[in-house]
Design a protein around this motif. Structure first.
Motif, PDB file in Angstrom:
ATOM      1  N   PRO A  43      -6.994   1.642  -4.692  1.00  0.00           N
ATOM      2  CA  PRO A  43      -6.066   2.480  -5.465  1.00  0.00           C
ATOM      3  C   PRO A  43      -6.857   3.643  -6.057  1.00  0.00           C
ATOM      4  O   PRO A  43      -7.999   3.455  -6.488  1.00  0.00           O
ATOM      5  CB  PRO A  43      -5.566   1.550  -6.573  1.00  0.00           C
ATOM      6  CG  PRO A  43      -5.984   0.172  -6.180  1.00  0.00           C
ATOM      7  CD  PRO A  43      -7.148   0.307  -5.255  1.00  0.00           C
ATOM      8  N   THR A  63       0.825  -1.213   0.000  1.00  0.00           N
ATOM      9  CA  THR A  63       0.000   0.000   0.000  1.00  0.00           C
ATOM     10  C   THR A  63       0.856   1.259   0.000  1.00  0.00           C
ATOM     11  O   THR A  63       0.473   2.292  -0.560  1.00  0.00           O
ATOM     12  CB  THR A  63      -0.928   0.003   1.236  1.00  0.00           C
ATOM     13  OG1 THR A  63      -1.591  -1.258   1.319  1.00  0.00           O
ATOM     14  CG2 THR A  63      -1.966   1.101   1.154  1.00  0.00           C
ATOM     15  N   GLU A 116      -1.402  10.045  -1.034  1.00  0.00           N
ATOM     16  CA  GLU A 116      -0.380   8.996  -1.091  1.00  0.00           C
ATOM     17  C   GLU A 116      -0.230   8.356   0.283  1.00  0.00           C
ATOM     18  O   GLU A 116      -0.143   9.052   1.301  1.00  0.00           O
ATOM     19  CB  GLU A 116       0.968   9.572  -1.535  1.00  0.00           C
ATOM     20  CG  GLU A 116       2.012   8.473  -1.729  1.00  0.00           C
ATOM     21  CD  GLU A 116       3.428   9.006  -1.985  1.00  0.00           C
ATOM     22  OE1 GLU A 116       4.367   8.198  -1.889  1.00  0.00           O
ATOM     23  OE2 GLU A 116       3.573  10.209  -2.262  1.00  0.00           O
ATOM     24  N   ARG A 126       1.756   4.363  -2.762  1.00  0.00           N
ATOM     25  CA  ARG A 126       0.709   4.410  -3.785  1.00  0.00           C
ATOM     26  C   ARG A 126      -0.332   5.477  -3.449  1.00  0.00           C
ATOM     27  O   ARG A 126      -0.546   5.793  -2.285  1.00  0.00           O
ATOM     28  CB  ARG A 126      -0.001   3.059  -3.881  1.00  0.00           C
ATOM     29  CG  ARG A 126       0.971   1.971  -4.289  1.00  0.00           C
ATOM     30  CD  ARG A 126       0.293   0.745  -4.797  1.00  0.00           C
ATOM     31  NE  ARG A 126       1.309  -0.203  -5.267  1.00  0.00           N
ATOM     32  CZ  ARG A 126       1.087  -1.473  -5.501  1.00  0.00           C
ATOM     33  NH1 ARG A 126      -0.126  -1.974  -5.337  1.00  0.00           N
ATOM     34  NH2 ARG A 126       2.053  -2.267  -5.921  1.00  0.00           N
ATOM     35  N   THR A 127      -0.969   5.965  -4.481  1.00  0.00           N
ATOM     36  CA  THR A 127      -2.090   6.874  -4.260  1.00  0.00           C
ATOM     37  C   THR A 127      -3.322   6.031  -3.960  1.00  0.00           C
ATOM     38  O   THR A 127      -3.652   5.108  -4.703  1.00  0.00           O
ATOM     39  CB  THR A 127      -2.342   7.746  -5.505  1.00  0.00           C
ATOM     40  OG1 THR A 127      -1.140   8.470  -5.789  1.00  0.00           O
ATOM     41  CG2 THR A 127      -3.475   8.727  -5.261  1.00  0.00           C
TER      42      THR A 127
END
Length: 286
Positions: free
Chosen positions: A285, A235, A253, A238-239
């Protein structure tokens, strides 16, 4: 065709999926001074977590009790999401822990600790790349894509105990997946799908991490747990879009997992907001 006893059908109906050997599991895991105190395997139950919580509430269960089901008919994920799988196609088990020497405020690390332990055990014994999706999903890679092969659920059992449930899809075939985004160790190209050594590897890894965490008084940084989780967490970096109760959403993020096990999300406004597992409805996501 060899004649056979019809009552054996259910047990041996799928030769790719032999039953667990409880005698060998006990011999391999229960030892003097070790964490695991009892290992029971049942053919079928609604939920190993519910069963173990009920037993613990009766006060008759020692720390380190392990309950494994060959089939779970009402397995629960977070927020009571239901899931089930064919008999002997996965590893569905719960453990009882009583971390008396750790302040209750730090018990929220137990599901994350279990994730680290499960991922490490499976990487070693199944030879698959594993990653963790915060807070409680175990991911494997199938066809270049990260997909969920399992999950973890922690529940309080009275004032002094926690029951942690783990469900891992081991031999599920593509046509048996509950949703297309799911996966199994077999679909991820595991070198072994023999459930006995896989379960032993996960429980040994869990004992190791639990001992380390307890020795550090539950301090995730001192135990090396916070760093290990961050390294294995898909995780981070990541955005993501966190859907929170009350129709509130947070996009940004994922930059860290803080000392309380919360996911820290940096928004485009420059705010870093920690989100707890208990506060989040979905993490996707963005």
């Amino acid at each position: 065709m060899t004649p056979h006893n019809a009552s054996d059908d259910s047990r041996w109906s799928d030769l790719d999926r032999p039953p667990l050997n409880v005698t060998a599991l006990r011999r391999g895991l229960i030892r003097e001074g070790g964490l695991w105190s009892a290992i029971d395997v049942v053919q079928s139950t609604g939920s190993t977590n519910s069963d173990l919580v009920a037993r613990a509430s009766g006060g008759t269960v020692e720390e380190g009790a392990v309950l494994v089901a060959e089939q779970q008919t009402a397995g629960r994920g977070r927020l009571d999401r239901q899931w089930s799988a064919p008999p002997r196609s996965g590893l569905f088990f719960s453990v009882l822990l009583r971390p008396a020497e750790v302040p209750v405020a730090r018990w929220g690390w137990l599901p994350l600790l279990t994730g680290v332990a499960v991922a490490a055990g499976l990487s070693r014994a199944a030879g698959v790349d594993t990653a963790l999706k915060w807070p409680n999903d175990v991911l494997v890679t199938v066809g270049g894509e990260e997909r969920k092969a399992g999950g973890i659920l922690a529940e309080r059992a009275g004032d002094d105990a926690v029951v942690i449930g783990v469900g891992i899809n081991v031999t599920l075939r593509a046509d048996e997946l509950p949703v297309p985004q799911a996966a199994s160790l077999a679909l991820a190209g595991a070198v072994s799908t023999d459930r006995d050594p896989l379960l032993r590897a996960m429980l040994r890894s869990l004992e190791d991490w639990y001992d380390r965490w307890r020795a550090a008084g539950g301090d995730p940084a001192a135990a090396g747990l916070q760093e290990a989780y961050a390294v294995g967490c898909a995780t981070l970096g990541r955005t993501v879009r966190a859907e929170l109760p009350g129709d509130r959403a947070l996009v940004g993020e994922a930059v860290a997992v803080d000392g309380d096990g919360r996911l820290v999300i940096a928004t485009k406004e420059g705010v870093q907001e920690p989100v707890g597992a208990g506060d989040i409805v979905h993490l996707r996501p963005a």
